[in-house]
Design a protein around this motif. Structure first.
Motif, short mmCIF file in Angstrom:
data_model
loop_
_atom_site.label_atom_id
_atom_site.label_comp_id
_atom_site.label_asym_id
_atom_site.label_seq_id
_atom_site.Cartn_x
_atom_site.Cartn_y
_atom_site.Cartn_z
N TYR A 33 0.83 -1.20 0.00
CA TYR A 33 0.00 0.00 0.00
C TYR A 33 0.87 1.26 0.00
O TYR A 33 0.65 2.19 -0.79
N ARG A 71 2.94 1.69 -3.34
CA ARG A 71 2.16 2.11 -4.51
C ARG A 71 1.71 3.56 -4.42
O ARG A 71 1.45 4.19 -5.44
N HIS A 72 1.63 4.09 -3.21
CA HIS A 72 1.16 5.45 -3.03
C HIS A 72 2.28 6.45 -2.76
O HIS A 72 2.02 7.65 -2.69
N ALA A 114 1.99 7.55 2.81
CA ALA A 114 0.65 7.30 3.32
C ALA A 114 0.60 7.67 4.79
O ALA A 114 1.50 7.32 5.56
N GLU A 138 1.76 6.25 -12.48
CA GLU A 138 1.87 5.57 -11.20
C GLU A 138 1.70 6.51 -10.01
O GLU A 138 1.46 6.06 -8.89
N ASP A 139 1.84 7.83 -10.25
CA ASP A 139 1.62 8.84 -9.22
C ASP A 139 2.50 8.61 -7.99
O ASP A 139 2.06 8.76 -6.86
N ALA A 140 3.76 8.22 -8.23
CA ALA A 140 4.70 8.00 -7.13
C ALA A 140 6.12 8.24 -7.65
O ALA A 140 6.45 7.83 -8.77
N ARG A 168 9.77 3.77 -6.53
CA ARG A 168 9.14 2.44 -6.50
C ARG A 168 10.19 1.43 -6.06
O ARG A 168 11.36 1.55 -6.40
#
Length: 244
Positions: free
Chosen positions: A20, A23-24, A27, A121-123, A126
């Motif tokens: 989670y 991918r973000h 958080a 992917e907005d990150a 990775r």
């Protein structure tokens, strides 16, 4: 955690929490707990495991990947003070803008695809069992003016090679920023066990080719008519750097 290390998980809950956050990009701790649908005790145990292994970091309740991409360095050249450092999630918009600025005016096709991947992917960073991606950025007054990107495949047969892109927006060229970014990226790759870097440049990008050659890169191959730039078919020059 270094980007050469594949993350492994002792429990499915730890995997869920890590995936989670990965991918973000970042958080909030309470949002991650809600989104993963784990009870408080299971979530806390999983998070403690990830923190203790150095996979994640907790900055005042904000969770993020804990990849080691080096230190913050301050430089000065011809009256320009700039900083080179690992990219952070807050750099996202500035990073995309800088890459698009460079790729639009110099037909830097590989860099253009990096910008599109970032948007999809907005990150920024990775790191999973399939791919790793890290960025170094150059900033002036906290504005992103250049980048060095390393795409790090996690497939065993490819894990000693990496794709590198580097660029500086036009207003801040000729101050050595691109060279500093390139050297930082190459030093990081060498220190983390990579034996070879590669990049692909359209044959019409003479300045980019000259820049790479000046830093010890060589032409490894040419793919004829690989790109279409406007109405013209353009060769792809496949460049590489192999560490001794």
């Amino acid at each position: 955690m270094d980007a050469f290390e594949r993350p492994t998980f002792e429990t499915s809950a730890a995997r869920t929490v890590y995936q989670y956050v990965e991918r973000h990009g970042t958080a909030a701790r309470h949002r991650a707990r809600t989104a993963t649908e784990l009870d408080s005790e299971t979530f806390d145990e999983a998070l403690e495991h990830l923190l203790s292994k150095g996979y994640l970091k907790d900055d005042g309740g904000t969770l993020a990947l804990a990849l080691d991409v080096g230190s913050v360095e301050t430089h000065q050249s011809d009256g320009v003070d700039y900083v080179i450092r690992p990219a952070q999630p807050d750099d996202f918009e500035g990073l995309v803008e800088a890459i698009r600025d460079v790729s639009a005016e110099s037909t830097y096709v590989v860099a253009e695809s990096v910008a599109e991947q970032l948007l999809y992917e907005d990150a920024v960073t990775r790191h999973n069992t399939v791919q790793s991606r890290v960025f170094l950025v150059a900033t002036v007054d906290e504005e992103v003016v250049g980048w060095c990107h390393l795409d790090l495949p996690q497939l065993d047969k490819l894990r000693e090679t990496a794709q590198l892109t580097v660029g500086v927006v036009e207003a801040y060229r000729d101050h050595g920023i691109g060279s500093q970014l390139m050297e930082r990226g190459m030093e990081w790759a060498r220190a983390n066990g990579y034996r070879k870097l590669y990049n692909s440049v359209p044959a019409v990008s003479e300045n980019a080719l000259a820049f790479l050659e000046a830093h010890g890169w060589h032409t490894e191959g040419i793919r004829r008519n690989h790109y279409t730039v406007g109405d013209e078919e353009v060769d792809e020059v496949m460049m590489a750097y192999t560490f001794d």
